[in-house]
Write a protein that holds these residues in place. Structure first.
Motif, PDB file in Angstrom:
ATOM      1  N   SER A  18     -84.911  38.292 -46.063  1.00  0.00           N
ATOM      2  CA  SER A  18     -84.951  36.868 -46.388  1.00  0.00           C
ATOM      3  C   SER A  18     -84.205  36.587 -47.694  1.00  0.00           C
ATOM      4  CB  SER A  18     -86.410  36.410 -46.496  1.00  0.00           C
ATOM      5  OG  SER A  18     -86.474  35.057 -46.848  1.00  0.00           O
ATOM      6  N   GLU A  19     -84.453  37.408 -48.718  1.00  0.00           N
ATOM      7  CA  GLU A  19     -83.742  37.260 -49.987  1.00  0.00           C
ATOM      8  C   GLU A  19     -82.241  37.431 -49.798  1.00  0.00           C
ATOM      9  OE1 GLU A  19     -85.448  40.315 -52.382  1.00  0.00           O
ATOM     10  OE2 GLU A  19     -87.314  39.209 -52.717  1.00  0.00           O
ATOM     11  N   SER A  20     -81.872  38.442 -49.036  1.00  0.00           N
ATOM     12  CA  SER A  20     -80.463  38.732 -48.815  1.00  0.00           C
ATOM     13  C   SER A  20     -79.775  37.607 -48.048  1.00  0.00           C
ATOM     14  CB  SER A  20     -80.312  40.051 -48.062  1.00  0.00           C
ATOM     15  OG  SER A  20     -78.961  40.377 -47.888  1.00  0.00           O
ATOM     16  N   LEU A  21     -80.448  37.087 -47.037  1.00  0.00           N
ATOM     17  CA  LEU A  21     -79.869  35.992 -46.261  1.00  0.00           C
ATOM     18  C   LEU A  21     -79.645  34.769 -47.147  1.00  0.00           C
ATOM     19  CD1 LEU A  21     -78.905  34.818 -43.606  1.00  0.00           C
ATOM     20  CD2 LEU A  21     -81.291  34.280 -43.053  1.00  0.00           C
ATOM     21  N   ARG A  22     -80.577  34.481 -48.026  1.00  0.00           N
ATOM     22  CA  ARG A  22     -80.426  33.355 -48.954  1.00  0.00           C
ATOM     23  C   ARG A  22     -79.178  33.541 -49.821  1.00  0.00           C
ATOM     24  NH1 ARG A  22     -85.119  33.768 -50.841  1.00  0.00           N
ATOM     25  NH2 ARG A  22     -86.084  32.441 -49.289  1.00  0.00           N
ATOM     26  N   GLU A  23     -78.974  34.758 -50.318  1.00  0.00           N
ATOM     27  CA  GLU A  23     -77.810  35.047 -51.153  1.00  0.00           C
ATOM     28  C   GLU A  23     -76.511  34.957 -50.356  1.00  0.00           C
ATOM     29  OE1 GLU A  23     -78.681  38.841 -52.880  1.00  0.00           O
ATOM     30  OE2 GLU A  23     -80.034  37.982 -54.382  1.00  0.00           O
ATOM     31  N   VAL A  24     -76.517  35.487 -49.139  1.00  0.00           N
ATOM     32  CA  VAL A  24     -75.314  35.452 -48.305  1.00  0.00           C
ATOM     33  C   VAL A  24     -74.951  33.999 -47.968  1.00  0.00           C
ATOM     34  CG1 VAL A  24     -74.412  36.048 -46.018  1.00  0.00           C
ATOM     35  CG2 VAL A  24     -75.530  37.793 -47.413  1.00  0.00           C
ATOM     36  N   LEU A  25     -75.950  33.175 -47.701  1.00  0.00           N
ATOM     37  CA  LEU A  25     -75.682  31.757 -47.429  1.00  0.00           C
ATOM     38  C   LEU A  25     -75.099  31.066 -48.654  1.00  0.00           C
ATOM     39  CD1 LEU A  25     -78.731  30.691 -45.238  1.00  0.00           C
ATOM     40  CD2 LEU A  25     -76.341  30.878 -44.536  1.00  0.00           C
ATOM     41  N   GLN A  26     -75.553  31.456 -49.841  1.00  0.00           N
ATOM     42  CA  GLN A  26     -74.988  30.883 -51.055  1.00  0.00           C
ATOM     43  C   GLN A  26     -73.511  31.270 -51.199  1.00  0.00           C
ATOM     44  OE1 GLN A  26     -76.273  32.369 -54.914  1.00  0.00           O
ATOM     45  NE2 GLN A  26     -76.261  30.290 -55.714  1.00  0.00           N
ATOM     46  N   VAL A  27     -73.203  32.527 -50.928  1.00  0.00           N
ATOM     47  CA  VAL A  27     -71.808  32.975 -50.984  1.00  0.00           C
ATOM     48  C   VAL A  27     -70.979  32.212 -49.947  1.00  0.00           C
ATOM     49  CG1 VAL A  27     -70.251  34.936 -50.605  1.00  0.00           C
ATOM     50  CG2 VAL A  27     -72.371  35.260 -51.897  1.00  0.00           C
ATOM     51  N   ALA A  28     -71.514  32.077 -48.734  1.00  0.00           N
ATOM     52  CA  ALA A  28     -70.789  31.375 -47.668  1.00  0.00           C
ATOM     53  C   ALA A  28     -70.572  29.911 -48.033  1.00  0.00           C
ATOM     54  CB  ALA A  28     -71.555  31.482 -46.353  1.00  0.00           C
ATOM     55  N   GLU A  29     -71.578  29.289 -48.636  1.00  0.00           N
ATOM     56  CA  GLU A  29     -71.444  27.890 -49.038  1.00  0.00           C
ATOM     57  C   GLU A  29     -70.331  27.733 -50.061  1.00  0.00           C
ATOM     58  OE1 GLU A  29     -74.147  24.520 -51.265  1.00  0.00           O
ATOM     59  OE2 GLU A  29     -75.143  26.012 -50.011  1.00  0.00           O
ATOM     60  N   PHE A  30     -70.295  28.611 -51.054  1.00  0.00           N
ATOM     61  CA  PHE A  30     -69.238  28.569 -52.055  1.00  0.00           C
ATOM     62  C   PHE A  30     -67.867  28.739 -51.423  1.00  0.00           C
ATOM     63  CE2 PHE A  30     -66.319  31.410 -54.315  1.00  0.00           C
ATOM     64  CZ  PHE A  30     -65.787  30.489 -55.177  1.00  0.00           C
ATOM     65  N   ARG A  31     -67.770  29.659 -50.492  1.00  0.00           N
ATOM     66  CA  ARG A  31     -66.477  29.954 -49.876  1.00  0.00           C
ATOM     67  C   ARG A  31     -66.099  28.955 -48.792  1.00  0.00           C
ATOM     68  NH1 ARG A  31     -66.414  36.563 -49.462  1.00  0.00           N
ATOM     69  NH2 ARG A  31     -66.629  36.914 -51.701  1.00  0.00           N
ATOM     70  N   GLY A  32     -66.972  27.997 -48.523  1.00  0.00           N
ATOM     71  CA  GLY A  32     -66.684  26.986 -47.514  1.00  0.00           C
ATOM     72  C   GLY A  32     -66.848  27.488 -46.106  1.00  0.00           C
ATOM     73  N   ALA A  33     -67.550  28.594 -45.934  1.00  0.00           N
ATOM     74  CA  ALA A  33     -67.684  29.193 -44.608  1.00  0.00           C
ATOM     75  C   ALA A  33     -69.044  28.936 -43.972  1.00  0.00           C
ATOM     76  CB  ALA A  33     -67.463  30.709 -44.704  1.00  0.00           C
TER      77      ALA A  33
END
Length: 104
Positions: free
Chosen positions: A78-93
């Protein structure tokens, strides 16, 4: 590096949150030391997510895994998914969840 652009400057979402749990950004051309450090942290986060996924695959295949182990795994995923979504949001993905709804 990706990010929202405004008049030749890039707003780069930083890892983690600032005061009061709000997102933090750095404004620049995307090549400064803070932007490079944030990109490095994002890279580490994505690598750790891959490692965690490998561990999850192994643990879920183990029929002797305990409830405590599975709960711990679910918490880390759950923690990791939250972080990955943050990275994806920044990258526009990050996908627009409304566009995935077959009823919309």
């Amino acid at each position: 590096m990706n990010g929202n652009r405004h008049e030749g400057q890039t707003f780069r979402l930083l890892p983690g949150t600032g005061l009061e749990g709000k997102p933090s950004y750095v404004l620049g051309d995307g090549t400064g030391p803070v932007s490079r450090m944030a990109a490095s942290i994002d890279s580490i986060r994505l690598g750790m997510a891959g490692d965690l996924l490998d561990h999850a695959t192994d643990l879920l295949a183990d029929t002797k895994a305990t409830g405590v182990e599975l709960h711990f795994l679910a918490s880390r995923l759950s923690e990791s998914l939250r972080e990955v979504l943050q990275v994806a949001e920044f990258r526009g993905a990050r996908p627009d969840l409304n566009s995935l709804d077959p009823d919309s």
